[in-house]
Design a protein around this motif. Sequence first.
Motif, short mmCIF file in Angstrom:
data_model
loop_
_atom_site.label_atom_id
_atom_site.label_comp_id
_atom_site.label_asym_id
_atom_site.label_seq_id
_atom_site.Cartn_x
_atom_site.Cartn_y
_atom_site.Cartn_z
N GLU A 27 0.83 -1.20 0.00
CA GLU A 27 0.00 0.00 0.00
C GLU A 27 0.86 1.25 0.00
OE1 GLU A 27 -4.25 -1.02 2.07
OE2 GLU A 27 -2.63 -0.32 3.39
N GLU B 165 0.60 5.72 -0.13
CA GLU B 165 -0.28 6.84 0.18
C GLU B 165 -0.51 7.66 -1.09
OE1 GLU B 165 -1.73 7.37 3.01
OE2 GLU B 165 -0.48 6.62 4.65
N GLU C 120 -1.62 -1.12 -3.99
CA GLU C 120 -2.87 -0.47 -3.62
C GLU C 120 -2.55 0.88 -3.00
OE1 GLU C 120 -5.04 -3.09 -1.08
OE2 GLU C 120 -5.24 -4.65 -2.62
N THR C 121 -3.56 1.76 -2.95
CA THR C 121 -3.36 3.06 -2.32
C THR C 121 -4.30 3.18 -1.12
OG1 THR C 121 -4.94 4.10 -3.84
CG2 THR C 121 -2.59 4.25 -4.38
N LYS C 122 -3.88 4.02 -0.21
CA LYS C 122 -4.70 4.24 0.99
C LYS C 122 -4.77 5.72 1.31
CE LYS C 122 -0.64 3.35 3.91
NZ LYS C 122 -0.11 2.67 5.07
#
Length: 281
Positions: free
Chosen positions: A7, A9, A279-281
Amino acid sequence: MSTPAVEWELSGFGDEIDDDPKIQIAVMQALGAKHIEVRSAWGTNIVDLDDAQLRELKSLLDAADMKVSAIASPIGKVDVSLPVEHEVERLRRAVNAAQVLESRYIRIFSFYYGEDVAVESIREAVIERMRALADVAEESGVVLLHENEKDIYGDIPERVLDIIETVASPALKVAWDAANFVQVGVKPFEDGYAKLRPHLEYLQVKDALFSNAHVVPAGEGDGDVLRTVEALKADGYTGFASLEPHLAGAHGLGGFSGPTAFGIAARAFAKVLNEAGVETK
């Protein structure tokens, strides 16, 4: 046994969406981001916002539960002939903004020079200025991110590395911009990744074409964006990826996309991330 998802940002340059920070925040949230990169608000550059404006911006961000990934300052986007103190003073204003907005990162550049000036001749002046800026950053507890920009000293990987290694400050790191490398004829991954990865702290997301230097969505140009993302994932990178699409126009201190083009850029990058398994968060 499945491999856990990596992940990062997600962030982006809010003023590429709109001058109004409320719209900037709304669009970034719609894209799933919890961070924003601040270059300007209400049409005013970050180093020129007064304390009341900075507090108002912080209130808007707090109300939306948004944080600031970096201060996208114009520091170092001036001619190297200006006195050292000129940019040191502006950096202090950027540091103040970073402190009010609770961000540890400030983007900077390594100085323009005249068309008739040999780049080798300004090295000493650039290093002197970058060291002075790094001193301020160390005192203030922030980290400067050098962005490779065309027409500055640190436009190619070798000179970026020269700056970072010579100044040798824990407060001076690399912001990677693939499009800017393409625009000066550099193959980003092949020519720069191995050199700069040890110092790479922040990823700015845009792409460009060798044929005409036009900026395009991530993965649609010659910036080796997918290869870079895959390599960063393999290397354990877990930092920010900040959208800076530049799809509708650009000027000396930044670019613009508008909400629609910004969304196109975000979806293109999401496709790259999906292919790389990030993935991004």
